[in-house]
Scaffold this active site. Structure first.
Site, PDB file in Angstrom:
ATOM      1  N   GLU A 250     -26.208 -21.436 100.351  1.00  0.00           N
ATOM      2  CA  GLU A 250     -25.342 -22.444  99.751  1.00  0.00           C
ATOM      3  C   GLU A 250     -23.869 -22.221 100.062  1.00  0.00           C
ATOM      4  OE1 GLU A 250     -24.635 -22.380  95.474  1.00  0.00           O
ATOM      5  OE2 GLU A 250     -26.079 -20.761  95.318  1.00  0.00           O
TER       6      GLU A 250
ATOM      7  N   CYS B 243     -36.745 -42.348  84.119  1.00  0.00           N
ATOM      8  CA  CYS B 243     -36.843 -43.802  84.085  1.00  0.00           C
ATOM      9  C   CYS B 243     -35.484 -44.477  84.166  1.00  0.00           C
ATOM     10  CB  CYS B 243     -37.474 -44.227  82.765  1.00  0.00           C
ATOM     11  SG  CYS B 243     -38.478 -42.950  82.034  1.00  0.00           S
TER      12      CYS B 243
ATOM     13  N   MET C  16     -31.872  -8.147  94.716  1.00  0.00           N
ATOM     14  CA  MET C  16     -32.994  -8.046  95.659  1.00  0.00           C
ATOM     15  C   MET C  16     -34.354  -8.299  95.012  1.00  0.00           C
ATOM     16  SD  MET C  16     -31.865  -7.977  98.599  1.00  0.00           S
ATOM     17  CE  MET C  16     -33.311  -7.778  99.593  1.00  0.00           C
TER      18      MET C  16
ATOM     19  N   ASN D  73     -35.561 -42.323  78.402  1.00  0.00           N
ATOM     20  CA  ASN D  73     -35.324 -41.883  79.768  1.00  0.00           C
ATOM     21  C   ASN D  73     -34.944 -40.418  79.667  1.00  0.00           C
ATOM     22  OD1 ASN D  73     -34.462 -41.287  82.299  1.00  0.00           O
ATOM     23  ND2 ASN D  73     -32.624 -42.540  82.216  1.00  0.00           N
ATOM     24  N   GLY D  74     -35.883 -39.541  79.969  1.00  0.00           N
ATOM     25  CA  GLY D  74     -35.524 -38.128  79.857  1.00  0.00           C
ATOM     26  C   GLY D  74     -36.723 -37.254  79.650  1.00  0.00           C
TER      27      GLY D  74
ATOM     28  N   LYS E 241     -33.982 -16.156  90.303  1.00  0.00           N
ATOM     29  CA  LYS E 241     -33.358 -16.501  89.014  1.00  0.00           C
ATOM     30  C   LYS E 241     -33.410 -18.007  88.814  1.00  0.00           C
ATOM     31  CE  LYS E 241     -28.910 -16.102  91.355  1.00  0.00           C
ATOM     32  NZ  LYS E 241     -27.569 -15.559  91.342  1.00  0.00           N
TER      33      LYS E 241
END
Length: 2046
Positions: free
Chosen positions: A916, A21, A503, A247-248, A967
């Site tokens: 990434e 929020c 893997m 908010n959270g 993970k």
């Protein structure tokens, strides 16, 4: 009801809703009322509109509201007019708005009135709230409540009146709720009133007419805009609540609510007396996390003798445990308060008010933005952003932010702002907390209370009761395996941390496993994604804490010293002495009750549930009787007592005590042999354990130390500490991935989903845990406990080692894995050779694995009787466009592998993913279309590596990585030694400097932050599709719908089983869920929300076959991600060594030597994908669907698999997965991506900018100056302009001579200047929000306060959180303080600010930061590169800096002084900074107060660069011992120079295969050995180098050496290689004998298919296996370790075995072990069969055979020689006489060569020749009948045929003195290397020189073999003897059908002179007379035919067959394997069960 959202259906559960929020408030500090405050609040709310969200109709908000002071004058006037009532004074009446419905409202109002009167209150009147619903959305209108406002008063004093009003509200909420009637109280208060609803922040102000009336005045207004993850949020769930707006996300909610319920058992109140119970439950049912917190806060406020600020501090404490800068009084207060209540933990900005106080508090980690202004007009404005409140800059006297854990408070009665420090010290001093704290209890006190001797005695006795080491029976009972000890337990003790794996996880789910998984394995950890962020538990450990008070909890309503009368534990793992002391202590009158968690064996499997009930009952009695501690103990387990799983016992007790309100009276300690891994501890803590003593893990560690298997110098204390440290680290990681900071909050929070547990188990032990597919019940759990019991204490004579089914790495005979050797080999053969035949084999083997391991394997397709023509089905070329490869970064895999994937995907029109790690510009610019290396999907992850404007501009998809399947919730790390020049350049970093990928927080704290990042990326590339990668977990559908509302266009749902470069095994195995659940839930919830058409959904995770793709599509996926499969196609063998940089096929490595071994080609991937698409087409034809789009969501085409032979799988209920989403909401468009998301890009300020810069973009102008005004609603300013520049000019930005200067005023929106390109300069007079300069790409940003501001800039905040995140180049100058996480992951920009918040320069890898003022805590955490200069004004910086990776140096060097001076001069020039001016005026004098922050790694790299020498590989100092320098995320890199000499002395097992050559001289020299009959092996030489050879074995994740291509016995080769390497010969022997009865035979005569299948053999000589095997057994015989093992019991049953070859001997040996009386019949004069007479003595000494036969005889096996069964004795008689008959007759019928002259003398079968000679050598009394002696002496010998038999004939003839030796082989000479049609790991058809060939070459000078030679005729010497042969050469060609054809070569006829011809052409099968006697059928190959379902059992009931007579001519290892498994089949037949091992030596319980 229409006002309620959809109920729980399919996989959708309203419980999983989340929200985030925008929140803010305006308050007159002096309490003066005005209507302007309402109008200001309206502006504030509207300007945060972009933080809220809209439903699918785009005009229904998720909820907005405002809380104001009661507008007393306004209400007085209104009621006077409407009701003719005069209200009492302000504060003497309460009012509030109720949500009712018109049908029931009168009845409810009447009952409310009655309740009021019963409490001494009276209702003055009811008013209908005036509203205007003309502008609200359709969804909102449909569920609009009838709003009534009540006014209540009473004749009580103020405090009592307030209390009674609270009681009225609370009791009304409990008592007036009626099914079908709407009833909700927004608020009921004497001071405040709440207006809220299902509105947008614009609609709120028009909807409630009261708010627009100028007479409506207030002194405070708290506003809230909600962003819900669902599109069916409700009116009720809008905020503000009664006392707070939040908010959270509260991550620990379930535990908080459970414990609040449990507290009801110990709460008492003088004020309320017995009426207190009427207020229970404190937390009302079915509330959101915010609603629950609101209830508790309100309760503490009214009942808990605390002010509002203190109540908030109790629930949301600061991170006090590790903060060295916190005053002692405050820390003591927090510790005292924490003893009564655990934190409500999670990222939160909580605003709260009771009408007097209004304030806000930020969570301990500062994970929400909160900014505030104070004006000279005495107004304070707080909001999530700046720019939401219009005020003249001259009137602003302070601009600040809320810091992590800090509180902002305004007291409107005292008319002042109370600072955090003053407020908290005042509260801390309000009671003697520090005095009280002295009464806490520590373990030290407990130990002192129990006399020393007792404690020591306890430890010794427990240690002595343990049987030594690995032979301890309890290990098997509690499910320990060799793997769990070696891979998990030992690293924890040796390295103090969890071991790493790679893997991913491809083993079966626990609910499908047939190897008795422990109950823990059914639980999957939940993790944070999108709705809240995970934490980095290592770099940000300042906020983490494992400190916990345990034991009885005091009454929270009466603050006192009793709060701390608890035992404080620093961490939850107890040592043996700790537990002993706690059991015996009477300290402070505490008593401990030990509860026995075992039950009697005779109770049988039905005894588990009653045992749980008994244990829970005993726990209740003990708690009620006043015990303080309960110990749940399984120590009594043994042969007669069956252990109850500690987890089940704990869950049952914990929940029973909560329900009976006794839980808070006791602490629960678990004394368990079962728990040992991090995940086990997490589950126990999550379900209520206060402390755990894993006694068996400790006792095993002591035993292993005593056996020297771990460092013998370790003391018990060392072992305890190491294990505790490993568990602490692992626990912190698991808590952090859920965003939880304190163990106290994690305990009992049940942050798990169960996969495959039945409802009855959940209800009894794990109440409140989601388990959506049903599954195993108590009966099955109990049966598995009994299975373990029988495996442990049953008659297991053949269990030499602890069972190892291979949960982590594939093992022959063990757990199935998706990636098994057969599937890998088939897939590679198919991909490389484009072979449909091999692909079909792959499909078959993969489907079998998928059925054993996955949920989708429990489903099957609903097929038509007649498939549609395949020609009508969508072509493969279209289907492959839906494929994408996974996000594997360049860095995690080699450049060669990465580019091969990109080229392949570009060729087929699919997409590859950068991962990434960034992508070099030369890969995406100017590419050759056929070799296009550009990745279409560019990933943006938390590491932000190389994310530049150009990188983003050149993408088709921009993928935000929220989590990774393997993970989730964790980050990762690329250690420095893996960061090559190439990688560093791509990632905008420095070679050799480690790169940390933090967990995904920073700019993705919450749903609205993610929405902002999606917006930023869309602006950075308007053409690209923005994708968000999520991981499957319960509620992922709800998260996905939030992501879709956040405007994502593509969502990836990854399964839990995805691959990874490195992660702890806990992360790989225990977090996340199968994608089947995730995809089904996502599709269902998106459809339910009508959002499915806005997004494309992709499934990802171990997808292999067309069946997988079909299931994913039918469950709702549009696209499909593949990672492991294409890597396998490129050559990956699933070594699972990615984290060690030792990938032997050059894929997951950066090692230049290994990268050269990469042999993959893009074509291999293309071939695989097209074969896959063709398989999909076949399936589509079978189900009758022509277009792929028509498959999506068609769950009716799936059904649960029939004939499932797994009883556990049959328990699963998959109906929720198979629910058709269109039945949940019919008529919805489900074509993914058919409706475009509306980003409103046409409204962007950038559009004006781009227009004004058009002349720059077309190159006609060099400079442009622009002036503009900016507001907080103008987000991502300049980002789209940078996109256009990047598209035209690439990475470089604008040319050197081109400039755009933009001058702005105002408050900039989020992401100001994000990805700003070079050549752009932004100057802002004003301030800015979060993410300024995110991804800065060369531009310059200058921000300073308005020139007429009265405040000092260095004391005021100018920019928000996370500025310059991932900046790669450019400059930034901020005149003022930057908030939290300034310069996080700075990778190259230069930044100056006048102060910074917490976590500054976190993860920085390059660039410079200059901070001219105070910083927050944890500066430079994880900083590995770049430099920071900090002006340390007050000397506090050192205590705030995280010095793990950086050195703090004075500013002394001339170059530093000059550089800082230049920056100061620039700062003054650009911003007019006063501080910088003052510093320059006396420079360099002030330099003494500067600190240079210099990372160690960066220093090392700079030194190496300075020396211009190549960087040596750094040695790594880790927390514990480095695992080949592999860094887990928690480790930091330091440089210590290597001492190479020392290193070489130590054998390197990790890289042994690269360092040490293969030993090739296995035999004695040929010239010597050919003169004797001794064994040919060079034993002495070989043994000397064995440890080095063993070090070459890599312990593969998928060991092909023990697969079907390798050793048929499933020999545990990697394990015994490792033990030989460690010189542990006895354990090596046990592992060898677990699978192989006669290693002394196989080690000599087996041709070693294991070595041919060795992974090393792909590109270099394989590991030595056979020699090591032989050495182990010979060493054992030499040392007298092998002796007869006579069975203790005989079972009275008899078995006859026919044939004493290897199969017969193995079968007899196995049956004898389990008590059968075995007789072996042999037709020769000595036992041994082939071993005795078929293999020459120089290859297998007959003494070796005799030694074994002697042993077998001593063990009780009876041998009857010279008996030819079927001739001398009837086979039928034997079958009748014995209980079972096993035929092991071998395949002794030789293949003949019926040519002209075959009848001549001198032509013999090879076996005749070998046998006659062996008999002669042995002085046999049983000579060959026809030919008394066959001898080659002085003869020309011809051997027709090759193979081992042919070679044995060569060597025997040579030793007999042959004149010449020739061999004919009809096939052509094999190549030196494998052909394309003979891929690895098949047996290599290559040219080999065996011992005989070598000897002939030495003796005669040439190899004896003639290839491609066909014998035509045997020639007669005229006397009936052979004198020669006529032969011709042949050539082989492929015929029309692809078959090989042989043709004679004209003119190559030749006569060979021969005197002796030996036919060595193999065997046709067994001799038939025995089979005929028994009427046994023969198969097509003339072998004995057996039953398909029981392959050793013949159709005759008690007759079995094994070995070559069943499977055909084969190897000795096959024969032994056959004999072993036939024995097991006999045992099962005769006894009904068997404890004999199956394949791979694994013992089954079934």
């Amino acid at each position: 009801m229409e006002w309620e959202g959809p109920s729980k259906q399919g996989l959708y559960d309203p419980q999983n809703e989340h929200e985030a929020c925008g929140v803010g408030f305006v308050v007159a500090i002096d309490g003066k009322r005005s209507h302007k405050i309402v109008r200001d609040a309206e502006v504030l709310a509207k300007r945060m509109e972009h933080r809220g969200a809209c439903a699918c109709d785009n005009d229904t908000g998720d909820g907005a509201g405002v809380l104001t002071a009661i507008p007393h004058q306004y209400y007085c006037a209104q009621l006077r007019d409407s009701h003719q009532i005069d209200l009492p004074d302000f504060g003497r009446y309460a009012t509030g708005i109720f949500f009712l419905d018109k049908l029931h409202h009168q009845d409810i109002e009447k009952r409310f009135q009655e309740l009021s009167e019963s409490l001494g209150l009276r209702v003055l009147c009811w008013r209908t709230v005036p509203t205007n619903n003309s502008t609200i959305g359709q969804v909102a209108r449909n569920s609009e409540p009838f709003m009534r406002q009540v006014f209540v008063t009473g004749d009580l004093e103020d405090e009592k009146l307030a209390r009674q009003v609270f009681v009225l509200r609370k009791r009304a909420s409990h008592e007036l709720v009626v099914p079908g009637a709407r009833f909700y109280i927004c608020s009921l208060s004497l001071k405040t009133v709440v207006y809220k609803g299902l509105l947008t922040s614009n609609q709120l102000w028009e909807y409630f007419k009261d708010l627009s009336n100028p007479a409506f005045t207030t002194y405070l207004a708290l506003v809230h805009t909600r962003f819900s993850t669902n599109t069916f949020p409700s009116w009720e769930r809008a905020h503000p609540l009664r006392v707070l707006a939040h908010n959270g996300e509260i991550n620990t909610l379930r535990g908080n609510v459970n414990l609040m319920k449990a507290r009801e058992g110990v709460m008492k109140s003088e004020l309320f007396g017995d009426d207190l119970k009427k207020l229970y439950p404190v937390v009302e049912p079915n509330l959101s996390d915010s609603g629950s917190a609101d209830c508790v806060l309100e309760f503490l406020l009214h009942c808990g003798q605390r002010s509002l600020p203190e109540a908030v501090m109790t629930m949301v404490p600061e991170a006090w445990q590790n903060d060295a800068t916190m005053p002692k009084e405050k820390r003591d207060y927090y510790q005292w308060a924490s003893s009564a209540m655990e934190p409500w933990d999670g990222p939160a900005l909580v605003s709260f008010t009771d009408g007097r106080y209004i304030g806000a508090i930020l969570d301990r980690n500062g994970l929400r933005p909160s900014r505030f202004y104070v004006t000279s007009e005495n107004i304070l404005v707080m909001a999530s952003e700046v720019g939401v409140y219009d005020v003249n800059p001259e009137k602003v006297i302070l601009k600040s932010r809320l810091k992590p854990g800090r509180m902002l408070l305004v007291d409107t009665e005292d008319k002042r702002i109370i600072q955090d420090v003053e407020l908290k010290l005042h509260i801390a001093r309000s009671r003697p907390h520090s005095e009280w704290l002295k009464e806490q209890i520590t373990m030290e006190d407990i130990h002192k209370s129990v006399s020393e001797s007792n404690s020591a005695a306890v430890e010794n006795s427990s240690a002595q009761s343990a049987i030594s080491g690995l032979s301890d029976k309890r290990l098997a009972l509690f499910g320990y395996t060799i793997e769990s000890i070696n891979m998990l337990l030992l690293p924890m003790i040796q390295d103090k941390k969890e071991a790493l794996g790679s893997m991913g996880n491809d083993a079966p789910l626990a609910c499908l496993s047939q190897f008795q998984p422990l109950p823990y394995e059914y639980f999957k950890q939940l993790f944070a994604q999108v709705t809240n962020p995970p934490i980095d538990p290592f770099r940000e450990k300042i906020v983490m804490s494992l400190l916990c008070p345990i034991g009885p909890t005091a009454n929270i309503l009466e603050p006192s010293a009793a709060f701390v009368h608890r035992l404080f534990l620093q961490q939850p793992v107890l040592t043996l002495p700790d537990l002993a002391a706690l059991i015996r202590t009477r300290h402070r009158g505490w008593t401990t009750k030990v509860l026995d968690c075992t039950f009697d064996y005779t109770d049988g499997p039905g005894g588990l549930e009653p045992a749980l009930t008994r244990i829970a009952g005993e726990a209740y009695s003990a708690a009620a009787a006043g015990c303080q501690l309960l110990v749940l103990s399984d120590r009594a387990a043994g042969p007669r007592r069956v252990p109850v799983s500690s987890l089940l016992a704990l869950g049952a007790v914990h929940h029973h005590l909560i329900e009976t309100r006794q839980r808070m009276k006791v602490g629960i300690i678990v004394e368990t042999a079962e728990a040992r891994e991090v995940h086990h501890m997490c589950v126990l803590l999550g379900y209520g354990a206060d402390a755990i003593c894993p006694y068996l893990a400790f006792e095993l560690a002591f035993a292993l130390r005593n056996d020297n298997l771990i460092d013998p110098s370790l003391t018990n204390e060392d072992i305890y500490r190491a294990y505790q440290k490993a568990i602490e680290t692992g626990l912190a990681k698991v808590m952090a991935k859920m965003g939880i900071s304190t163990l106290q909050s994690y305990k009992s929070a049940q942050i798990f989903e169960a996969v495959g547990l039945n409802e009855d188990v959940i209800d009894k032990c794990f109440k409140g845990t989601q388990s959506r597919i049903g599954g195993v019940n108590f009966e099955i759990l109990s049966k598995e406990i009994f299975d373990r019991q029988s495996l442990t204490y049953g008659n297991n004579n053949d269990t030499l080692v602890l069972r190892n089914p291979g949960h982590y790495h594939w093992r022959a005979g063990g757990e199935k894995h998706i990636n098994d050797p057969l599937s890998i080999a088939n897939l590679q053969e198919a991909a490389v050779g484009n072979s449909n035949y091999a692909y079909d084999k792959f499909r078959e083997s993969a489907l079998e694995s998928i059925r054993a391991c996955t949920l989708r394997g429990q489903l099957e397709l609903v097929k038509l009787d007649e498939p549609i023509p395949i020609s009508e089905v969508e072509p493969a070329s279209e289907i492959v466009k839906r494929f994408a490869t996974g996000a594997m970064s360049f860095g995690s895999i080699s450049l060669e592998a990465h580019t091969s994937l990109a080229i392949a995907m570009n060729r087929i029109g699919g997409k590859s993913n950068t991962g990434e790690g960034g992508e070099n510009a030369d890969r995406y610019l100017n590419q050759d279309p056929d070799y296009n290396k550009r990745s279409a999907i560019k990933q943006v992850a938390s590491g932000r590596f190389g994310v530049t404007a150009s990188y983003l501009a050149h993408a088709d998809d921009l993928q935000i990585k929220m989590a990774q399947g393997a993970k989730p919730g964790e980050g990762g790390e690329l250690p420095g030694y893996k960061v090559t020049e190439d990688i560093a350049r791509t990632r905008c970093s420095v070679a050799g400097v480690g790169l940390i990928s933090p967990p995904p927080h920073h700019d993705i704290y919450s749903i609205e932050d993610l929405a902002e990042l999606i917006y930023d990326l869309k602006c950075a590339n308007p053409r690209a599709r923005v994708s968000v990668k999520l991981v499957s977990e319960v509620g992922v559908g709800v998260v996905a719908s939030g992501v879709a509302k956040g405007k994502a266009e593509h969502i990836v749902i990854s399964g839990h089983d995805g691959g990874t470069g490195a992660s702890s095994w806990t992360g790989i195995k225990c977090a996340g869920l199968p994608w089947e659940l995730g995809i089904a839930e996502t599709h269902q919830v998106l459809v339910l929300n009508d959002l499915r058409s806005r997004v494309v959904v992709q499934a990802d995770g171990q997808i292999r076959t067309g069946f997988d793709v079909m299931v994913a599509a039918l469950l709702g996926a549009d696209e499909f991600g593949f990672s492991t499969a294409p890597l396998i196609a490129l050559g990956c063998t699933m070594m699972r060594k990615c984290h060690l940089n030792t990938c032997p096929v050059g894929i997951a490595t950066q090692d230049p030597v290994l990268r050269k071994k990469f042999a993959g080609k893009p074509e291999h991937v293309v071939n695989y994908f097209f074969m896959l698409a063709e398989e999909i087409r076949q399936h589509m034809a079978e189900v009758g669907v022509r277009r792929f789009q028509d498959l999506i969501g068609r769950t009716d085409l799936l059904k649960v698999r029939e004939n499932n032979d797994n009883p556990k799988a049959r328990m699963l209920n998959l109906s929720l997965i198979l629910k058709n989403a269109l039945h949940m909401r019919p008529g919805v468009n489900i074509v993914g991506g058919s409706k475009s998301q509306d980003f409103q890009l046409e409204k962007r300020l950038d559009n004006q900018l781009i227009e004004q810069c058009s002349s720059i973009l077309d190159g006609t102008q060099k400079e442009v100056d622009i002036s503009m005004r900016i507001t907080n609603e103008d987000r991502a300013f300049t980002t789209t302009l940078s996109y256009h520049i990047a598209m035209k000019y690439g990475e470089a930005g604008l040319p050197e001579d081109t400039q755009v200067r933009i001058q702005l005023t105002g408050s900039a929106g989020q992401s100001f200047g994000a990805f700003l390109a070079r050549g752009l300069t932004l100057t802002l007079e004003g301030d800015a929000n979060d993410y300024v300069g995110k991804g800065l790409s060369g531009g310059t940003i200058i921000i300073y306060p308005p020139k007429n501001s009265p405040f000092e800039s260095h004391l005021n905040v100018i920019v928000g959180n996370v500025c310059l995140y991932g900046a790669t180049s450019g400059r930034a100058y901020f005149r003022g303080i930057a908030s939290e996480r300034f310069c996080v992951r700075n990778s190259g920009c230069v930044a100056v600010a006048e102060g910074a918040g917490d976590h500054g320069c976190e993860y920085m890898t390059a660039g410079v930061a200059l901070v001219l003022g105070l910083t927050g805590r944890n500066f430079a955490a994880g900083m590995s590169g770049g430099i920071a200069y900090v002006y340390d004004i007050d000397g506090s910086f050192k205590s705030k800096c995280n010095q793990e990776t950086v050195e703090l140096l004075p500013l002394e060097q001339q170059e530093d002084l000059e550089y800082v001076k230049t920056l100061l001069e620039e700062f003054v020039e650009y911003t007019g900074s006063v501080i910088a001016q003052e510093l320059l005026s006396t420079w360099p004098e002030p330099a003494k107060m500067f600190i240079k922050v210099f990372p160690y790694e960066y220093q090392r790299v700079l030194k190496q660069l300075a020396m211009k020498s190549p960087a040596p590989t750094p040695k790594v100092e880790a927390n514990g011992k480095a695992e080949n320098g592999v860094l887990d995320i928690e480790e930091t890199v330091r440089d210590v120079e290597l001492d190479k000499k020392n290193l070489e002395k130590i054998l390197d097992k990790t890289r042994g295969f690269m360092k040490y050559p293969r030993e090739t001289s296995l035999y004695r020299p040929a010239e010597r050995r050919l003169r004797d009959w001794d064994e040919i092996y060079n034993f002495g030489h070989v043994r000397r180098g064995l440890r080095v050879q063993a070090a070459r074995c890599m312990d593969c994740g998928v060991p092909f050496c023990q697969s079907d291509h390798g050793c048929p016995l499933g020999n545990i080769i990697p394990k015994w290689n490792d033990l030989v390497y460690r010189a542990d010969w006895q354990q090596a022997l046990k592992h060898l004998l677990q699978t192989n009865n006669f290693p002394e035979f196989t080690g000599r005569v087996c041709p070693a298919p294991c070595e041919s299948a060795c992974v090393l053999g792909i590109s270099e000589p394989a590991v030595t296996i056979k020699n090591i095997e032989c050495a182990i057994i010979d060493h054992a015989f030499d040392n007298g370790w092998i002796g007869p093992e006579i069975p203790e019991h005989r079972n009275g049953k008899t078995v006859a075995v026919v044939g004493s070859g290897p199969a017969g001997l193995a079968c007899a040996h196995q049956l004898n072990k389990v008590g059968y009386t075995v007789t072996v019949f042999e037709r020769n004069d000595r036992p041994g069969g082939l071993l005795q007479y078929g293999i020459p003595t120089m290859k297998l000494s007959k003494e070796v055979v005799a030694r074994r036969v002697k042993l077998l005889t001593a063990e009780g096996i009876s041998f009857k020689c010279n008996v030819d069964v079927g001739k001398d004795i009837s086979a039928s008689d034997l079958a009748n006489e014995y209980d079972a008959l096993v035929l092991c007759m071998g395949a002794t019928w030789p293949r003949d060569l019926p040519l002209k002259g075959r009848q001549l003398n001198g032509i013999h079968y090879a076996m005749e020749f070998l046998e006659s000679w062996q008999k002669k050598q042995m002085g046999s009394t049983h000579p060959m009948k026809d030919n008394p002696e066959l001898n080659a002496k002085d003869k020309n010998v011809l051997i027709i045929g090759g193979g081992d038999t042919g070679c044995d004939c060569i060597a025997t003839s040579l030793r007999q003195g042959a004149k010449s030796i020739t061999t004919f082989e009809i096939l052509p000479e094999p190549k030196k290397t494998r052909g394309q049609d003979n891929p690895w790991p098949q047996w290599p058809r290559v040219f080999r020189v065996d011992y005989g060939h070598d000897e002939v070459k030495v003796k005669f000078g040439n190899d004896p073999r003639k290839f491609s030679t066909l014998t035509k005729e045997f020639l007669d010497d005229g006397e009936g003897n052979v004198c020669g042969v006529s032969a011709v050469e042949v050539e082989w060609t492929r015929g029309a059908g692809g078959r090989w054809e042989m043709n004679e070569v004209p003119g190559t006829d030749k006569i060979y002179k021969v005197d002796l011809v030996l036919l060595a052409m193999g065997f046709l099968g067994p001799e038939r007379y025995v089979a005929n006697q028994l009427d046994l059928p023969l198969d097509a190959r003339s072998n004995i035919e057996t039953v398909k379902s029981d392959i050793y059992h013949t159709p005759v009931s008690n007759v079995f067959a094994a070995g070559d007579c069943r499977r055909g001519q084969s190897l000795v290892v096959w024969a032994i394997s056959e004999g072993r498994q036939a024995a097991r089949a006999v045992d099962l037949y005769l006894s009904g069960h068997s404890s004999l091992p199956g394949p791979g030596g694994v013992i089954y319980s079934h």
